[in-house]
Write an enzyme that holds these catalytic residues in place. Structure first.
Site, PDB file in Angstrom:
ATOM      1  CG  ASN A   9      -1.686   1.260   1.422  1.00 43.70           C
ATOM      2  OD1 ASN A   9      -1.765   2.072   0.508  1.00 43.70           O
ATOM      3  ND2 ASN A   9      -2.273   1.442   2.600  1.00 43.70           N
ATOM      4  CE  LYS A  11      -0.153   3.443   4.612  1.00 44.26           C
ATOM      5  NZ  LYS A  11      -0.115   3.586   6.054  1.00 44.26           N
ATOM      6  CG  HIS A  97      -5.877   2.220   4.896  1.00 46.03           C
ATOM      7  ND1 HIS A  97      -5.474   3.220   5.746  1.00 46.03           N
ATOM      8  CD2 HIS A  97      -4.869   1.322   4.864  1.00 46.03           C
ATOM      9  CE1 HIS A  97      -4.263   2.936   6.198  1.00 46.03           C
ATOM     10  NE2 HIS A  97      -3.872   1.784   5.673  1.00 46.03           N
ATOM     11  CD  GLU A  99      -3.038   5.838   6.395  1.00 44.33           C
ATOM     12  OE1 GLU A  99      -2.947   5.828   5.150  1.00 44.33           O
ATOM     13  OE2 GLU A  99      -2.182   5.323   7.136  1.00 44.33           O
ATOM     14  CD  GLU A 169      -3.742  -2.126   7.134  1.00 46.36           C
ATOM     15  OE1 GLU A 169      -2.655  -2.424   6.624  1.00 46.36           O
ATOM     16  OE2 GLU A 169      -4.314  -1.054   6.909  1.00 46.36           O
ATOM     17  N   GLY A 175       2.386   2.546  10.583  1.00 45.74           N
ATOM     18  CA  GLY A 175       3.370   3.609  10.407  1.00 45.74           C
ATOM     19  C   GLY A 175       4.057   4.018  11.694  1.00 45.74           C
ATOM     20  CB  SER A 215       5.068  -1.531  11.813  1.00 42.43           C
ATOM     21  OG  SER A 215       4.665  -0.181  12.018  1.00 42.43           O
TER      22      SER A 215
HETATM   23  P1  PGA Z   1       2.706   0.462   7.503  1.00 50.08           P
HETATM   24  O1  PGA Z   1       1.271   0.690   6.816  1.00 50.08           O
HETATM   25  O2  PGA Z   1       3.234  -0.857   6.980  1.00 50.08           O
HETATM   26  O3  PGA Z   1       3.550   1.625   7.054  1.00 50.08           O
HETATM   27  O4  PGA Z   1       2.501   0.419   8.962  1.00 50.08           O
HETATM   28  C1  PGA Z   1       0.381  -0.359   6.636  1.00 50.08           C
HETATM   29  C2  PGA Z   1      -0.916   0.146   6.057  1.00 50.08           C
HETATM   30  O5  PGA Z   1      -1.373   1.221   6.466  1.00 50.08           O
HETATM   31  O6  PGA Z   1      -1.509  -0.496   5.180  1.00 50.08           O
END
Ligand code: PGA
Length: 255
Positions: A9, A11, A97, A99, A169, A175, A215
């Site tokens: 992903n 982003k 997601h 976000e 998630e 992140g 992460s």
């Molecule tokens: P990350 O993001 O691996 O940077 O923690 C995962 C995601 O939001 O899909």
């Protein structure tokens, strides 16, 4: 029985030029078809065409989008339809997601409409669920994930569920460098599979892939992927580097 899916992903990262560079740098092994492992990257909309044109001929790496609208077309300034994604050749679309939920006000109802539209167009939705830290601290994480799962998948049939991927998630791990422990991930993945069993048939609940996201990186992917109900990863930060992404695919192929 369930193949592992390693999905990147990206982003709001990687414009067309960086996307072309990524594919040029991805190790040959990552492009190869590996039995039991599927790989995909989800670039921003403006980089999708470049992703298709710069991916090596015959590459097994699939391409997906990070969002889509639920209407066919019309006066929805700034939006993209499933038919447009299909025309490009997208196999996947990430939906729900955290976000999107947090910054763009998407709720389970909207996500559910998007899931249905993606299915109608033959694009595999990667449906994200997961609790925030305060919900886990209050021991409400199972309730939250249960509600998100039921809401996002409302009105779907067994046949629809077959074509869906779920991603757990935990928002506190996205992140942040903090990862759910393999035990925490397994506990929630098995809970989600149990919920799917109560909403759909056990046969279909058993074949749905449940990815872990938050992460995930080469250093922790092995122990997470070893968990019986962890069927892959939805990877943000570590999917931006061709070497890490290639490594994640290699680690998945060792499971
Ligand atoms: P990350 O993001 O691996 O940077 O923690 C995962 C995601 O939001 O899909």
């Amino acid at each position: 029985m369930r193949s592992i899916l390693i999905a990147g992903n990206w982003k709001m990262n990687m414009g067309p030029k960086e996307t072309a560079d990524f594919f040029a740098q991805l190790e040959d092994a990552a492009h190869k078809e590996i039995t039991g492992v599927e790989a995909a990257v989800c670039p921003p909309f403006v980089s999708l065409s470049t992703a298709f044109s710069s991916r090596k001929a015959g590459s097994a790496v699939k391409i997906g989008a990070q969002n889509v609208h639920y209407e066919d077309n019309g006066a929805f300034t700034g939006e993209i339809s499933t038919a447009m994604l299909k025309e490009l050749g997208c196999d996947f679309v990430i939906l729900g997601h955290s976000e999107r939920r947090e910054y763009f006000g998407e709720d389970d109802k909207i996500i559910n409409k998007k899931v249905k539209k993606a299915l109608a167009e033959g694009i595999t939705p990667i449906v994200c669920v997961g609790e925030v830290l305060s919900e886990r601290k209050d021991k409400r994480h199972f309730d939250v994930v249960k509600e998100q799962t039921a809401g996002s998948l409302a009105g779907l049939s067994d046949d629809d569920l077959r074509k869906i991927v779920i991603a757990y998630e935990p928002v506190w791990a996205i992140g942040t460098g903090e990862t759910a422990s393999p035990e925490q991930a397994q506990e929630m993945h098995s809970f989600i599979r149990g919920e799917l069993t109560s909403l759909f048939s056990k046969e279909v609940a058993d074949i749905v892939r449940i990815l872990y996201g938050g992460s995930m990186k080469p250093g922790n992917a092995g122990e997470l992927l070893q968990q019986p109900d962890v069927d892959g990863g939805l990877i943000g930060g570590a999917s931006l580097k061709p070497s890490d992404f290639s490594n994640l695919i290699a680690i998945a192929s060792e499971q």
